[in-house]
Scaffold this active site. Structure first.
Site, PDB file in Angstrom:
ATOM      1  N   LYS B  92       0.808  -1.219   0.000  1.00 48.19           N
ATOM      2  CA  LYS B  92       0.000   0.000   0.000  1.00 48.19           C
ATOM      3  C   LYS B  92       0.846   1.275   0.000  1.00 48.19           C
ATOM      4  CE  LYS B  92      -4.113  -1.970   0.220  1.00 48.19           C
ATOM      5  NZ  LYS B  92      -5.115  -1.810  -0.850  1.00 48.19           N
ATOM      6  N   GLU B 114      -9.714   6.077   3.191  1.00 44.99           N
ATOM      7  CA  GLU B 114     -10.479   4.986   3.780  1.00 44.99           C
ATOM      8  C   GLU B 114      -9.499   3.868   4.099  1.00 44.99           C
ATOM      9  OE1 GLU B 114      -9.918   5.316   0.610  1.00 44.99           O
ATOM     10  OE2 GLU B 114      -9.192   3.292   0.176  1.00 44.99           O
ATOM     11  N   SER B 381       1.554  -9.695  -0.971  1.00 41.80           N
ATOM     12  CA  SER B 381       1.249  -8.271  -0.837  1.00 41.80           C
ATOM     13  C   SER B 381       1.526  -7.691   0.543  1.00 41.80           C
ATOM     14  CB  SER B 381      -0.210  -8.021  -1.224  1.00 41.80           C
ATOM     15  OG  SER B 381      -1.074  -8.828  -0.449  1.00 41.80           O
TER      16      SER B 381
END
Ligand SMILES: Cc1ncc(COP(=O)(O)O)c(C=O)c1O
Lengths: 259, 408
Positions: B92, B114, B381
């Site tokens: 991210k 968010e 990830s």
């Protein structure tokens, strides 16, 4: 000329202002929708905005969000709403405008939707998540059915874009009075008047102010600069509290002014 | 597929994508698009972004051949692209850095975002601390319970975390609230969207910022093996880590692309998050995409053990890649993901995020059906530290139920 244009023509001749109340279809049960529309007409509505409940209403504040949740809990569907509006059309003479997010229309099927609302005598649509960049997916069909798309401008819309948006419509231009979501507010931005004046100047069609309007004082102030108001959250609230006398007083504002 | 130039100038990937937002946001997203185009051509922007990715995030991340896992699967070799080793523990941050630098360029010093699992929230809060930006994060009440540690992390980093209790109180509702906040504060605030979703230019911009994953993978793989991998596997929430690793391979037809959604309790139950497998095209959060919805177009709640996959939509580009058959999408259940979570921990000493465990579970199945000479790259990830608590609770509950079963 369709019903919307006729109403504004008439208003213009009498030097009047438009009062367009919003209600959430299915709030209180879909069976009371026709009666509520008749009541709003009796209280002097110029046209009525009929809201379609949606699970994810990103342009709405808590009052309309909660009304939508109540309507969905009582199993309200777009199909059911259109059926009731067809019944209402036999009795209600003023324009009816459907306000819905895009996805319920998309799931219904755009062709079927336009056909069914045309048969039900709906005069216009407001779709808060359909900016002009995307409207080609729907507008040609609406135009063919002679149903108006009511477009929105906001204080965040540049003047050049306001001109572009206003030039596309025939019904009225919906001028959002706040940078924000729906809901009742006590105060508007101090430079709002200037914005209203600019929009009114740019728009070839009538301009109605909406979002956050709840009192007669606000309405008197705003209609100095535009052709009328849309009142949503406050009407929804008064229906929920079943405070119809208050609603009648609020909606009588223009009768008093012009007597 | 020799050329691939999507999206078009309106942000459409075939029928998907677009800009379905309230008028109040149009000016901001048109400006964002313009500013992003300028930044793309600005050498200094890239230099600064790449410097932070190297010095601050710790890129490039390793491409690790997981021999024990490969042996266990019994087929193709499984490589792991180690995005879990990034600062803050997931991919991210690649996107958060890019967008925060863009916000600074636009003179916007307030950030709203968010978060589902909390990973994007932590990445955003981290970058805001670094660049001295105000940060407000919307997070579903349900996710706040599931990811309490990440909430504390964000607060430590100086962010304000706002609990969202509307709707299903998960990621979808956090996006609604963040959008409402943005509508009301659009003049001085940038919405730092965390995945390849939302209105144009977000799906494209987030893809581009995440493409560093695929670029590195491709270079490193070719350097070591002199060829391309046969398959790429990544989990799909909104789809950003998957788009990031897919994108540089889209034109390479020999490389199969697999996206792995969350099947929750099973795709034939009402409790899953498999938007591509079970959804229909529809419009939510600014974009036309595959969506979990009922016949009336009301959005359904998604369910997954992993908060980061718990979203009823999926990015428009994945929707397009599915319909064009360039990528294939499968779903993995909660139980399968839990099993892989433990498997990778024991076999390789790597505790994966529950999201990534979905990709591992699918890759093990896929590898077993492929030849030993073939190669799969899995985008790992994120790391699993944030999930250890929830997995522990779930395993203990599972044991209780088991012993309950034997008593009965
Ligand atoms: C580790 C990890 N992987 C995957 C995801 C899913 O997001 P996306 O599909 O955008 O990569 C998340 C989201 O929070 C995450 O934290």
């Amino acid at each position: 000329m369709n019903r919307l244009e006729q109403s504004f023509e008439l208003l213009n001749e009498n030097d009047g202002k438009a009062f367009v109340p919003y209600l959430m279809a299915g709030d209180g049960g879909l069976e009371c929708l026709v009666d509520r529309l008749l009541l709003l007409e009796k209280f002097g509505a110029t046209a009525i905005e009929v809201g379609v409940p949606f699970s994810d209403p990103v342009a709405d504040g808590p009052i309309i969000q909660n009304a939508g949740i109540r309507a969905l809990k009582s199993r309200t569907t777009l199909k059911g709403i259109i059926t009731e509006l067809a019944k209402a059309r036999e009795l209600v003479t003023i324009p009816i405008i459907l306000m819905t997010y895009l996805n319920p229309i998309y799931a219904y099927g755009i062709g079927a939707f336009v056909q069914d609302i045309q048969n039900a005598g709906v005069d216009g649509c407001i779709i808060p998540d359909l900016p002009i960049e995307e409207e080609d997916m729907l507008v040609p069909q609406l135009a063919e059915a002679q149903i108006e798309l009511i477009r929105l401008v906001t204080p965040a819309t540049p003047l050049e874009r306001i001109k572009q948006i206003a030039g596309r419509g025939k019904g009225f231009l919906y001028m959002v009075t706040v940078k924000g979501i729906t809901g009742t507010r006590n105060l508007f931005q101090h430079d709002l008047n200037q914005f209203l004046r600019a929009v009114k100047e740019l728009s070839p069609i009538p301009v109605l102010a909406g979002f956050g309007i709840s009192s007669q004082e606000q309405i008197n102030e705003l209609t100095k600069y535009c052709d009328g108001v849309v009142v949503g959250s406050r009407i929804v609230e008064l229906f929920e509290k079943n405070n119809l006398s208050e609603m009648e007083i609020l909606m009588s504002i223009f009768n008093k002014n012009h007597k | 597929m020799k050329t691939y130039t999507l999206p078009n100038e309106k942000g459409h990937f075939g029928m998907f994508g677009g800009r379905f937002v309230p008028e109040t946001l149009m000016k901001a997203i048109l400006e964002l698009e313009q500013e992003y185009e300028n930044a793309k051509k600005d050498f200094n922007f890239h230099t600064e972004k790449d410097r932070l990715l190297k010095e601050y995030v710790g890129r490039e991340t390793p491409l690790y051949l997981a021999e024990n896992l490969s042996k266990y699967a019994g087929g193709a070799n499984i490589y792991l692209k180690r995005e879990d080793l990034n600062h803050t523990g997931a991919h991210k941050i690649n996107n958060a850095i890019g967008q925060a630098l863009l916000a600074v360029r636009m003179g916007k010093r307030k950030i709203v975002a968010e978060t589902g699992a909390g990973q994007h929230g932590v990445a955003t809060a981290t970058v805001c601390a670094l660049l001295n930006l105000d940060c407000i994060i919307f997070m579903g009440e349900e996710d706040i319970k599931r990811q309490a540690l990440n909430v504390f992390r964000m607060e430590l980093l100086g962010a304000t975390v706002v609990s969202v209790s509307s709707g299903s109180a998960t990621l979808k509702d956090a996006v609604n609230e963040a959008l409402r906040y943005w509508v009301a504060n659009v003049d001085d605030t940038h919405y730092l969207l965390g995945s390849v979703m939302g209105p144009h230019p977000f799906p494209t911009m987030v893809r581009d910022f995440q493409s560093v994953i695929g670029k590195e993978t491709k270079e490193e793989f070719i350097l070591r093996n002199g060829c391309l991998p046969d398959a790429i596997v990544a989990c799909i929430g909104g789809g950003s880590n998957a788009m990031g690793i897919f994108y540089p391979f889209i034109k390479d037809k020999s490389v199969s692309l697999y996206g792995v959604e969350a099947a929750g309790q099973g795709i034939d139950t009402n409790f899953h998050a498999a938007s591509l497998t079970k959804g229909k095209p529809g419009v939510l959060h600014g974009s036309l995409m595959y969506l979990l919805q009922n016949d009336d177009g009301q959005i359904q709640e998604a369910h997954s053990i992993s908060a980061g996959l718990d979203y009823p939509g999926v990015g428009p580009e994945h929707s397009y890649l599915k319909d064009s058959s360039r990528a294939k999408y499968y779903a993995i259940t909660d139980d399968e993901a839990l099993e892989s979570f433990q498997l990778l921990s024991r076999l390789e000493g790597i505790i994966p995020a529950l999201e990534s465990a979905h990709a591992i579970a699918f890759a093990v199945k896929l590898a077993s059906e492929m030849e030993e000479t073939q190669n799969i790259v899995v985008c790992l990830s994120g790391r699993g530290d944030k999930d250890v608590d929830a997995v522990k609770t779930r395993m203990e509950k599972g044991k209780e139920n088991e012993s309950f079963g034997t008593i009965l």
